[in-house]
Scaffold this active site. Structure first.
Site, PDB file in Angstrom:
ATOM      1  N   HIS A   1      54.683  39.990  20.901  1.00 32.75           N
ATOM      2  CA  HIS A   1      55.713  41.090  19.463  1.00 32.75           C
ATOM      3  C   HIS A   1      55.495  42.600  19.895  1.00 32.75           C
ATOM      4  CE1 HIS A   1      50.661  42.754  18.537  1.00 32.75           C
ATOM      5  NE2 HIS A   1      51.346  43.642  19.673  1.00 32.75           N
TER       6      HIS A   1
ATOM      7  N   ASN B   1      51.389  37.881  22.369  1.00 37.94           N
ATOM      8  CA  ASN B   1      52.277  36.776  21.975  1.00 37.94           C
ATOM      9  C   ASN B   1      53.859  37.349  21.595  1.00 37.94           C
ATOM     10  OD1 ASN B   1      52.236  39.212  19.478  1.00 37.94           O
ATOM     11  ND2 ASN B   1      52.396  37.909  17.745  1.00 37.94           N
TER      12      ASN B   1
ATOM     13  N   ASP C   1      54.900  51.725  14.001  1.00 40.16           N
ATOM     14  CA  ASP C   1      54.078  51.509  12.982  1.00 40.16           C
ATOM     15  C   ASP C   1      52.829  51.205  13.040  1.00 40.16           C
ATOM     16  OD1 ASP C   1      52.661  50.645  16.085  1.00 40.16           O
ATOM     17  OD2 ASP C   1      53.432  47.968  16.037  1.00 40.16           O
TER      18      ASP C   1
ATOM     19  N   GLU D   1      56.345  40.145  14.862  1.00 37.90           N
ATOM     20  CA  GLU D   1      55.971  39.546  15.544  1.00 37.90           C
ATOM     21  C   GLU D   1      57.160  38.284  15.960  1.00 37.90           C
ATOM     22  OE1 GLU D   1      52.941  39.264  16.076  1.00 37.90           O
ATOM     23  OE2 GLU D   1      51.804  39.837  14.337  1.00 37.90           O
TER      24      GLU D   1
END
Ligand code: GLP
Length: 229
Positions: free
Chosen positions: A130, A128, A63, A135
């Site tokens: 991801h 979280n 990414d 996400e």
């Protein structure tokens, strides 16, 4: 899934580095899959300590922040150029989603498909849940695309920026389906702040927990210093 519970981050990074070398050398003509972030820094240090010199022709990053030039101090392009290409003497092509020459997500996905499967993919976990920048809520069929970062991610990662308010709100990321094409996945999860995300992925799979999409991969290794029972 194979799980290795380790005593420390350092021990986990050493184990991941050894496994990465073994898996990439078993299939030297195939690309490797790299990850970034604080968890991965230790793995690249250990690869350097092992004297590893990657012989593959291509390395794919997971990414990249949208809008950061490759020379920007916070770009993942810069991080991997330093940690993988320069420190390990990698001579091949480092390909980053959202950056030239494959800045268009569709071209990145196509080239990843043509060159693959990746021999081994490194992965970290966001607090979280991801995976790369997929996400919570991301489709498990997702491929490389531009995404909007969640507030939790912006909060977590803005600490790396000298001016946190300048952190990009979007990124280009490999999709969950892209990541899962790799022959082997190494997921590293260190630190209490990741415990909830990891437990959710393992015990309550679903779209809200992107890492749970990895659980049916035939060659997934989890390395963690957390007590997951
Ligand atoms: C970052 C990256 C992920 C990384 C994860 C964990 O935001 N996009 O690819 O694996 O979040 O980062 P860290 O290791 O810094 O906790």
């Amino acid at each position: 899934m194979k799980t290795h519970r380790v005593e420390s981050r350092e021990a986990g990074s050493q184990l991941a580095a050894r496994l990465f070398v073994e898996l990439s050398q078993a299939n030297p003509t195939k690309p490797v899959g790299l990850a970034t972030g604080s968890t991965m820094a230790g793995v690249y240090r250990e690869l350097e300590n092992l004297g590893f010199n990657p012989k593959c022709q291509v390395a794919f990053a997971l990414d990249e922040y949208l809008g950061l030039p490759p020379v920007h101090e916070n770009s993942y392009a810069r991080e991997l150029t330093t940690n993988f290409s320069e420190r390990l003497g990698f001579q091949g092509q480092l390909l980053i989603p959202g950056q030239e020459p494959l800045s268009d997500p569709t071209s990145f996905e196509q080239f990843h498909l043509e060159q693959g499967p990746v021999s081994v993919q490194l992965l970290g976990l966001g607090t979280n849940g991801h995976i790369a920048f997929n996400e919570p809520g991301s489709s498990w069929d997702s491929t490389t695309r531009v995404v909007e970062l969640h507030e939790a991610t912006i909060k977590d990662n803005s600490r790396f920026f000298s001016d946190g308010s300048k952190m990009p709100t979007h990124a280009t990321t490999q999709g969950i389906a892209t990541v899962k094409r790799a022959n082997a996945l190494i997921l590293l999860v260190f630190g209490q702040n990741k415990l909830e995300a990891l437990q959710t992925a393992l015990n309550n799979p679903g779209l809200h927990a992107p890492a749970s999409a990895l659980l049916d991969h035939p060659n997934l290794t989890l390395i963690t210093d957390l007590d997951i029972g």
